[in-house]
Motif scaffolding. Structure first.
Motif, mmCIF file in Angstrom:
data_model
loop_
_atom_site.group_PDB
_atom_site.id
_atom_site.type_symbol
_atom_site.label_atom_id
_atom_site.label_comp_id
_atom_site.label_asym_id
_atom_site.label_seq_id
_atom_site.Cartn_x
_atom_site.Cartn_y
_atom_site.Cartn_z
ATOM 1 N N ASN A 1 68.365 27.654 22.757
ATOM 2 C CA ASN A 1 69.341 26.796 22.082
ATOM 3 C C ASN A 1 70.082 27.591 21.004
ATOM 4 O OD1 ASN A 1 70.373 24.985 19.988
ATOM 5 N ND2 ASN A 1 69.353 23.347 21.112
ATOM 6 N N PRO A 2 71.413 27.766 21.125
ATOM 7 C CA PRO A 2 72.167 28.604 20.165
ATOM 8 C C PRO A 2 72.063 28.120 18.719
ATOM 9 C CG PRO A 2 73.501 28.118 22.110
ATOM 10 C CD PRO A 2 72.289 27.258 22.198
ATOM 11 N N GLU A 3 72.090 26.788 18.523
ATOM 12 C CA GLU A 3 72.014 26.245 17.170
ATOM 13 C C GLU A 3 70.658 26.526 16.540
ATOM 14 O OE1 GLU A 3 72.375 21.898 14.976
ATOM 15 O OE2 GLU A 3 73.529 22.242 16.812
ATOM 16 N N LEU A 4 69.589 26.314 17.335
ATOM 17 C CA LEU A 4 68.245 26.603 16.842
ATOM 18 C C LEU A 4 68.071 28.087 16.556
ATOM 19 C CD1 LEU A 4 65.861 24.374 18.996
ATOM 20 C CD2 LEU A 4 66.065 24.367 16.504
ATOM 21 N N LYS A 5 68.647 28.925 17.404
ATOM 22 C CA LYS A 5 68.546 30.377 17.226
ATOM 23 C C LYS A 5 69.128 30.775 15.869
ATOM 24 C CE LYS A 5 69.423 33.048 20.770
ATOM 25 N NZ LYS A 5 70.146 33.847 21.793
ATOM 26 N N GLU A 6 70.276 30.205 15.535
ATOM 27 C CA GLU A 6 70.890 30.513 14.235
ATOM 28 C C GLU A 6 69.993 30.062 13.092
ATOM 29 O OE1 GLU A 6 74.804 30.301 13.132
ATOM 30 O OE2 GLU A 6 75.678 30.659 15.108
ATOM 31 N N GLN A 7 69.382 28.867 13.236
ATOM 32 C CA GLN A 7 68.533 28.349 12.165
ATOM 33 C C GLN A 7 67.288 29.209 11.975
ATOM 34 O OE1 GLN A 7 67.946 24.272 13.381
ATOM 35 N NE2 GLN A 7 69.755 23.558 12.283
ATOM 36 N N VAL A 8 66.712 29.683 13.089
ATOM 37 C CA VAL A 8 65.539 30.559 12.985
ATOM 38 C C VAL A 8 65.907 31.843 12.256
ATOM 39 C CG1 VAL A 8 63.867 31.942 14.288
ATOM 40 C CG2 VAL A 8 64.386 29.615 15.024
ATOM 41 N N MET A 9 67.056 32.425 12.592
ATOM 42 C CA MET A 9 67.476 33.658 11.921
ATOM 43 C C MET A 9 67.766 33.404 10.441
ATOM 44 S SD MET A 9 67.088 35.789 14.287
ATOM 45 C CE MET A 9 65.976 34.724 15.216
ATOM 46 N N GLU A 10 68.314 32.224 10.111
ATOM 47 C CA GLU A 10 68.529 31.873 8.702
ATOM 48 C C GLU A 10 67.198 31.806 7.955
ATOM 49 O OE1 GLU A 10 72.602 29.141 9.160
ATOM 50 O OE2 GLU A 10 70.638 28.187 8.987
ATOM 51 N N ASP A 11 66.199 31.181 8.589
ATOM 52 C CA ASP A 11 64.868 31.087 7.968
ATOM 53 C C ASP A 11 64.294 32.468 7.701
ATOM 54 O OD1 ASP A 11 65.175 28.392 8.289
ATOM 55 O OD2 ASP A 11 63.550 28.129 9.738
ATOM 56 N N ILE A 12 64.426 33.350 8.683
ATOM 57 C CA ILE A 12 63.874 34.703 8.557
ATOM 58 C C ILE A 12 64.575 35.465 7.440
ATOM 59 C CG2 ILE A 12 63.833 36.953 9.744
ATOM 60 C CD1 ILE A 12 63.044 35.345 12.285
ATOM 61 N N VAL A 13 65.890 35.338 7.367
ATOM 62 C CA VAL A 13 66.643 36.022 6.303
ATOM 63 C C VAL A 13 66.275 35.451 4.935
ATOM 64 C CG1 VAL A 13 68.942 36.460 5.357
ATOM 65 C CG2 VAL A 13 68.526 36.741 7.808
ATOM 66 N N LEU A 14 66.126 34.133 4.843
ATOM 67 C CA LEU A 14 65.756 33.524 3.559
ATOM 68 C C LEU A 14 64.396 34.054 3.097
ATOM 69 C CD1 LEU A 14 66.239 29.831 2.543
ATOM 70 C CD2 LEU A 14 64.143 31.030 1.960
ATOM 71 N N LEU A 15 63.433 34.103 4.008
ATOM 72 C CA LEU A 15 62.108 34.633 3.646
ATOM 73 C C LEU A 15 62.211 36.083 3.207
ATOM 74 C CD1 LEU A 15 59.943 33.106 6.516
ATOM 75 C CD2 LEU A 15 59.885 32.460 4.097
ATOM 76 N N TRP A 16 62.993 36.864 3.943
ATOM 77 C CA TRP A 16 63.195 38.285 3.615
ATOM 78 C C TRP A 16 63.803 38.445 2.229
ATOM 79 C CZ3 TRP A 16 68.094 40.863 3.369
ATOM 80 C CH2 TRP A 16 68.015 42.268 3.295
ATOM 81 N N LEU A 17 64.770 37.582 1.887
ATOM 82 C CA LEU A 17 65.417 37.653 0.576
ATOM 83 C C LEU A 17 64.469 37.285 -0.562
ATOM 84 C CD1 LEU A 17 68.907 36.118 1.477
ATOM 85 C CD2 LEU A 17 68.472 38.461 0.723
#
Length: 290
Positions: free
Chosen positions: A40-56
């Motif tokens: 799911n493209p929308e879910l994929k974007e949200q997962v990457m957002e979560d990963i970037v937020l954790l990384w930050l």
């Protein structure tokens, strides 16, 4: 976040997340990414957002991804029919070439690009790079399906030290130049173990381990390895959950503190698990007091 939230409510949410941000700052979290959350493209974007937020926030995130549906899709386009034995893809030389192209090429670089678009700093590698995943044939009937013999974790540690989010495709190799398709869950467990990760998150298409597989309301929020073994015997853990739970146990035996099986179809499930009291999915731990 909902646009109706006041600034005070936004600040309160962030304040409540602070203890969890502090807890995981500087710790290694391995995320096994696959299933519908990848399709799911929308879910994929949200997962990457979560990963970037954790990384930050200072979390050392390692992303290990699969891509079985896309391999099957590419095989179909090339006129090859996918064949499975006990849930494992029969992999001839042409199929392993397709798997390498899809996993280490298209999927891996798409995820790296998405993370960077969201403001993260990512580097894509396969299990061949630096001989990260050394493997041998699992079963001659399966062809180029690999069983992991060794994890050379150095390249991943180097990337983490330099501030990258490593994005790993699960293709392995041996000393003779052979390439193997590796089960993504198993690879994630071995990599998390080699890193002695604080937590491993397995994103699946179900809520977690259920007492009644047909009723999501029967989710078991937390179990120990011993309790999981009892649920195997009682038949509560069955079907596709057997190999996933086995991978959780393997990760813990290799040194991971705990593993969470969660429904990757739920938006921002990673943040719910790591930054809230309630968490998400089923946590498997080594001991009752973990």
């Amino acid at each position: 976040m909902d646009g109706n939230f006041s600034n005070a409510q936004r600040a309160e949410v962030l304040t409540q997340a602070l203890p969890y941000i502090r807890r995981y700052n500087g710790k290694v979290i391995v995320v096994k990414y696959g299933g519908n959350a990848m399709v799911n493209p929308e879910l994929k974007e949200q997962v990457m957002e979560d990963i970037v937020l954790l990384w930050l926030t200072g979390v050392k995130v390692v992303l290990v991804h699969g891509g079985g549906p896309e391999i099957s899709d590419m095989m179909s386009k090339l006129g090859k029919k996918a064949e499975f034995i006990d849930g494992l893809r029969v992999t001839d030389k042409e199929t392993v070439d397709i798997a390498q192209m899809v996993l280490s090429g298209k999927i891996n670089k798409t995820l790296v690009n998405l993370i960077q678009m969201k403001g993260g700093k990512a580097m894509g590698v396969s299990g061949i790079d630096g001989r990260l995943i050394e493997a041998k044939p699992k079963n001659e009937k399966l062809g180029y399906v690999g069983e992991i013999e060794n994890i050379n974790i150095g390249p991943v540690l180097d990337l983490l030290e330099k501030g990258y989010i490593p994005v790993i495709s699960t293709i392995g190799c041996d000393g003779y130049g052979n390439v193997f398709n590796i089960n993504g869950d198993t690879a994630a467990a071995c990599i998390a173990g080699a890193l002695k990760a604080e937590r491993m998150i397995m994103m699946t298409d179900i809520a977690g381990i259920l007492k009644d597989k047909d009723n999501p309301e029967t989710l078991i929020p937390k179990i120990t390895v011993k309790e999981a073994e009892r649920l195997f015997k009682d038949g509560v853990i069955s079907g596709g959950m057997i190999p996933k739970t086995d991978c959780c146990i393997k990760a813990i035996e290799c040194g991971v503190k705990n593993v969470v099986i969660m429904d990757g179809r739920i938006p921002h499930s990673i943040l719910m698990e790591l930054l809230t009291d309630e968490g998400a999915g089923t946590m498997v731990t080594g001991y009752a007091n973990d």
